[in-house]
Design a protein around this motif. Structure first.
Motif, PDB file in Angstrom:
ATOM      1  N   LYS A  43       0.837  -1.210   0.000  1.00 35.89           N
ATOM      2  CA  LYS A  43       0.000   0.000   0.000  1.00 35.89           C
ATOM      3  C   LYS A  43       0.861   1.245   0.000  1.00 35.89           C
ATOM      4  O   LYS A  43       2.044   1.202   0.336  1.00 35.89           O
ATOM      5  N   GLU A  44       0.241   2.353  -0.370  1.00 39.68           N
ATOM      6  CA  GLU A  44       0.948   3.631  -0.355  1.00 39.68           C
ATOM      7  C   GLU A  44       1.094   4.139   1.083  1.00 39.68           C
ATOM      8  O   GLU A  44       0.343   3.753   1.981  1.00 39.68           O
ATOM      9  N   ARG A  45       2.067   5.023   1.254  1.00 45.87           N
ATOM     10  CA  ARG A  45       2.249   5.630   2.563  1.00 45.87           C
ATOM     11  C   ARG A  45       1.037   6.504   2.884  1.00 45.87           C
ATOM     12  O   ARG A  45       0.583   7.295   2.049  1.00 45.87           O
ATOM     13  N   GLU A  46       0.540   6.349   4.107  1.00 45.32           N
ATOM     14  CA  GLU A  46      -0.725   6.973   4.504  1.00 45.32           C
ATOM     15  C   GLU A  46      -0.502   7.941   5.659  1.00 45.32           C
ATOM     16  O   GLU A  46       0.171   7.596   6.645  1.00 45.32           O
ATOM     17  N   PHE A  47      -1.078   9.113   5.553  1.00 45.24           N
ATOM     18  CA  PHE A  47      -1.010  10.096   6.633  1.00 45.24           C
ATOM     19  C   PHE A  47      -1.782   9.590   7.852  1.00 45.24           C
ATOM     20  O   PHE A  47      -2.890   9.053   7.721  1.00 45.24           O
ATOM     21  N   VAL A  48      -1.206   9.829   9.038  1.00 44.41           N
ATOM     22  CA  VAL A  48      -1.854   9.409  10.281  1.00 44.41           C
ATOM     23  C   VAL A  48      -2.215  10.618  11.146  1.00 44.41           C
ATOM     24  O   VAL A  48      -3.363  10.770  11.572  1.00 44.41           O
ATOM     25  N   ALA A  49      -1.231  11.472  11.414  1.00 47.54           N
ATOM     26  CA  ALA A  49      -1.480  12.604  12.318  1.00 47.54           C
ATOM     27  C   ALA A  49      -0.373  13.629  12.154  1.00 47.54           C
ATOM     28  O   ALA A  49       0.719  13.313  11.671  1.00 47.54           O
ATOM     29  N   ALA A  50      -0.657  14.866  12.560  1.00 45.53           N
ATOM     30  CA  ALA A  50       0.328  15.927  12.510  1.00 45.53           C
ATOM     31  C   ALA A  50       0.187  16.825  13.736  1.00 45.53           C
ATOM     32  O   ALA A  50      -0.894  16.921  14.329  1.00 45.53           O
TER      33      ALA A  50
END
Length: 126
Positions: A43-50
């Protein structure tokens, strides 16, 4: 420039918790907006939190909202990701990232971040 090192990953049962840490080198950690991403196999890299440079604002992906919490301690040059109520679909390599430009805030786009750690594996068993 900043170097990032993640730690705290491991194997946990569904419903369990883990706390990831991202230790940064250098004196300028407090000027960077930080983010966590994850990448599962195939899978592609996925944003989680910032989290913003001051720690005063945070942003979480819908898939983790209410379960994960991002934080930072600028005095310790460290960012954290507290992960509760883990699910098997949370299994991935987790990366922390830093944006050298403060205008990069709440970005879900991985290539907008300038510095990356090596990643830490999180495996959630059912």
């Amino acid at each position: 420039q900043v170097q990032l090192v993640e730690s705290g990953g491991g194997l946990v049962q569904a419903g369990g918790s883990l706390r990831l840490s991202c230790a940064a080198s250098g004196r300028t950690f407090s000027t960077y907006n930080m983010a966590w991403f994850r990448q599962a196999p195939g899978k592609e890299r996925e944003f989680v939190a910032a989290i913003i440079w001051s720690g005063s604002d945070t942003f979480h992906a819908d898939s983790v909202k209410g379960r994960f919490t991002v934080s930072r301690d600028n005095a310790k040059n460290t960012a954290y990701l507290q992960m509760n109520s883990l699910k098997p679909e949370d299994t991935a390599v987790y990366y922390c990232a830093a944006a050298a430009t403060r205008s990069i805030w709440r970005s879900r786009v991985a290539n907008q971040y300038d510095y990356w750690g090596q990643g830490t594996q999180v495996t959630v068993s059912s």
